[in-house]
Design a protein around this motif. Structure first.
Motif, PDB file in Angstrom:
ATOM      1  N   THR A 165     -19.735   3.181 -13.880  1.00  0.00           N
ATOM      2  CA  THR A 165     -19.225   4.165 -14.822  1.00  0.00           C
ATOM      3  C   THR A 165     -18.197   3.515 -15.738  1.00  0.00           C
ATOM      4  OG1 THR A 165     -19.524   5.947 -13.206  1.00  0.00           O
ATOM      5  CG2 THR A 165     -18.032   6.392 -15.049  1.00  0.00           C
ATOM      6  N   VAL A 166     -18.362   3.731 -17.045  1.00  0.00           N
ATOM      7  CA  VAL A 166     -17.387   3.267 -18.030  1.00  0.00           C
ATOM      8  C   VAL A 166     -16.739   4.508 -18.628  1.00  0.00           C
ATOM      9  CG1 VAL A 166     -17.000   1.889 -20.096  1.00  0.00           C
ATOM     10  CG2 VAL A 166     -18.826   1.241 -18.517  1.00  0.00           C
ATOM     11  N   ALA A 167     -15.411   4.585 -18.489  1.00  0.00           N
ATOM     12  CA  ALA A 167     -14.675   5.748 -18.985  1.00  0.00           C
ATOM     13  C   ALA A 167     -14.695   5.791 -20.507  1.00  0.00           C
ATOM     14  CB  ALA A 167     -13.235   5.699 -18.488  1.00  0.00           C
ATOM     15  N   ASP A 194     -12.664  -2.420 -12.576  1.00  0.00           N
ATOM     16  CA  ASP A 194     -12.358  -3.539 -13.452  1.00  0.00           C
ATOM     17  C   ASP A 194     -12.034  -3.014 -14.842  1.00  0.00           C
ATOM     18  OD1 ASP A 194     -12.905  -5.890 -11.761  1.00  0.00           O
ATOM     19  OD2 ASP A 194     -14.970  -5.180 -11.769  1.00  0.00           O
ATOM     20  N   THR A 195     -11.463  -3.892 -15.672  1.00  0.00           N
ATOM     21  CA  THR A 195     -11.306  -3.595 -17.088  1.00  0.00           C
ATOM     22  C   THR A 195     -11.943  -4.735 -17.864  1.00  0.00           C
ATOM     23  OG1 THR A 195      -9.170  -4.720 -17.357  1.00  0.00           O
ATOM     24  CG2 THR A 195      -9.119  -2.382 -16.701  1.00  0.00           C
ATOM     25  N   ALA A 196     -12.358  -4.431 -19.088  1.00  0.00           N
ATOM     26  CA  ALA A 196     -12.985  -5.456 -19.926  1.00  0.00           C
ATOM     27  C   ALA A 196     -12.646  -5.170 -21.383  1.00  0.00           C
ATOM     28  CB  ALA A 196     -14.502  -5.449 -19.735  1.00  0.00           C
ATOM     29  N   PRO A 197     -12.588  -6.232 -22.198  1.00  0.00           N
ATOM     30  CA  PRO A 197     -12.309  -6.032 -23.614  1.00  0.00           C
ATOM     31  C   PRO A 197     -13.456  -5.319 -24.323  1.00  0.00           C
ATOM     32  CG  PRO A 197     -12.520  -8.376 -23.094  1.00  0.00           C
ATOM     33  CD  PRO A 197     -12.718  -7.622 -21.832  1.00  0.00           C
ATOM     34  N   ALA A 214      -8.910  -7.535 -14.317  1.00  0.00           N
ATOM     35  CA  ALA A 214      -9.213  -7.731 -15.740  1.00  0.00           C
ATOM     36  C   ALA A 214     -10.282  -8.805 -15.882  1.00  0.00           C
ATOM     37  CB  ALA A 214      -7.956  -8.131 -16.492  1.00  0.00           C
ATOM     38  N   LEU A 215     -11.458  -8.402 -16.349  1.00  0.00           N
ATOM     39  CA  LEU A 215     -12.532  -9.363 -16.564  1.00  0.00           C
ATOM     40  C   LEU A 215     -12.244 -10.188 -17.811  1.00  0.00           C
ATOM     41  CD1 LEU A 215     -15.638  -7.077 -15.882  1.00  0.00           C
ATOM     42  CD2 LEU A 215     -14.610  -8.750 -14.331  1.00  0.00           C
ATOM     43  N   ALA A 216     -12.428 -11.491 -17.695  1.00  0.00           N
ATOM     44  CA  ALA A 216     -12.274 -12.373 -18.852  1.00  0.00           C
ATOM     45  C   ALA A 216     -13.512 -12.254 -19.727  1.00  0.00           C
ATOM     46  CB  ALA A 216     -12.095 -13.807 -18.387  1.00  0.00           C
ATOM     47  N   LEU A 217     -13.350 -12.481 -21.002  1.00  0.00           N
ATOM     48  CA  LEU A 217     -14.453 -12.403 -21.952  1.00  0.00           C
ATOM     49  C   LEU A 217     -15.074 -13.784 -22.116  1.00  0.00           C
ATOM     50  CD1 LEU A 217     -15.870 -10.409 -23.909  1.00  0.00           C
ATOM     51  CD2 LEU A 217     -14.300 -11.235 -25.657  1.00  0.00           C
ATOM     52  N   THR A 218     -16.381 -13.870 -21.971  1.00  0.00           N
ATOM     53  CA  THR A 218     -17.108 -15.119 -22.168  1.00  0.00           C
ATOM     54  C   THR A 218     -17.958 -14.984 -23.420  1.00  0.00           C
ATOM     55  OG1 THR A 218     -17.212 -15.537 -19.792  1.00  0.00           O
ATOM     56  CG2 THR A 218     -18.803 -16.704 -21.175  1.00  0.00           C
ATOM     57  N   VAL A 219     -17.826 -15.926 -24.347  1.00  0.00           N
ATOM     58  CA  VAL A 219     -18.621 -15.905 -25.569  1.00  0.00           C
ATOM     59  C   VAL A 219     -19.956 -16.594 -25.298  1.00  0.00           C
ATOM     60  CG1 VAL A 219     -18.754 -16.652 -27.975  1.00  0.00           C
ATOM     61  CG2 VAL A 219     -16.586 -15.864 -27.027  1.00  0.00           C
ATOM     62  N   THR A 240     -15.642   1.580 -13.253  1.00  0.00           N
ATOM     63  CA  THR A 240     -15.623   1.828 -11.810  1.00  0.00           C
ATOM     64  C   THR A 240     -17.043   1.748 -11.264  1.00  0.00           C
ATOM     65  OG1 THR A 240     -15.727   4.227 -12.184  1.00  0.00           O
ATOM     66  CG2 THR A 240     -13.533   3.252 -11.845  1.00  0.00           C
ATOM     67  N   TYR A 241     -17.115   1.630  -9.939  1.00  0.00           N
ATOM     68  CA  TYR A 241     -18.393   1.445  -9.256  1.00  0.00           C
ATOM     69  C   TYR A 241     -18.464   2.382  -8.056  1.00  0.00           C
ATOM     70  CZ  TYR A 241     -17.283  -2.903 -11.671  1.00  0.00           C
ATOM     71  OH  TYR A 241     -16.883  -3.822 -12.611  1.00  0.00           O
ATOM     72  N   ASP A 242     -19.675   2.872  -7.748  1.00  0.00           N
ATOM     73  CA  ASP A 242     -19.822   3.716  -6.564  1.00  0.00           C
ATOM     74  C   ASP A 242     -19.816   2.885  -5.289  1.00  0.00           C
ATOM     75  OD1 ASP A 242     -22.366   2.553  -6.667  1.00  0.00           O
ATOM     76  OD2 ASP A 242     -23.402   4.409  -6.146  1.00  0.00           O
ATOM     77  N   GLY A 243     -19.966   1.591  -5.412  1.00  0.00           N
ATOM     78  CA  GLY A 243     -19.913   0.633  -4.314  1.00  0.00           C
ATOM     79  C   GLY A 243     -19.946  -0.761  -4.909  1.00  0.00           C
ATOM     80  N   VAL A 244     -19.359  -1.724  -4.205  1.00  0.00           N
ATOM     81  CA  VAL A 244     -19.292  -3.075  -4.768  1.00  0.00           C
ATOM     82  C   VAL A 244     -19.961  -4.139  -3.899  1.00  0.00           C
ATOM     83  CG1 VAL A 244     -17.237  -2.607  -6.155  1.00  0.00           C
ATOM     84  CG2 VAL A 244     -16.976  -3.449  -3.808  1.00  0.00           C
TER      85      VAL A 244
END
Length: 111
Positions: A52-54, A29-32, A3-8, A95-99
């Motif tokens: 890719t973002v679902a 990862d997930t993000a808000p 879970a990625l944190a949100l930075t303002v 998701t990513y095809d490679g990291v």
């Protein structure tokens, strides 16, 4: 998935995007999601990588295609994280095809 944190990003003063970024998770990862939010991607690898973002929603019963962005080697990219990406958890699934050498961060534009 991490879970990625949100930075303002403050209006006065800005932010250094690359120092906030963390290593992309191999399982994704997930993000808000929401207005003014975006995913920052830095590809430090020698090869391009696709992010890719679902998109879990439907329009008139037809699935909306996921969003893919290819970030060239040594370059950065951004993907707006509008509410169209909001999944059952309230977050976007990424998701990513490679990291290898890929760093990411979730940001929100300050008011």
């Amino acid at each position: 998935m991490a879970a990625l944190a949100l930075t303002v990003v403050p209006v006065a003063g800005g932010a250094t995007l690359d120092t906030t970024a963390v290593a992309a998770a191999g399982g994704g990862d997930t993000a808000p999601c929401g207005t003014g939010r975006f995913l920052y991607i830095f590809n430090g690898d020698a090869a391009p990588h696709t992010v890719t973002v679902a998109t879990p929603g439907k329009v008139s019963g037809v699935a909306i295609a996921d969003v893919t962005v290819t970030v060239a080697a040594g370059k950065t990219g951004c993907i707006p994280l509008s509410n169209v990406f909001r999944g059952a958890t309230g977050r976007a699934a990424i998701t990513y095809d490679g990291v290898t050498s890929v760093k990411v961060a979730a940001f929100e534009l300050g008011t």
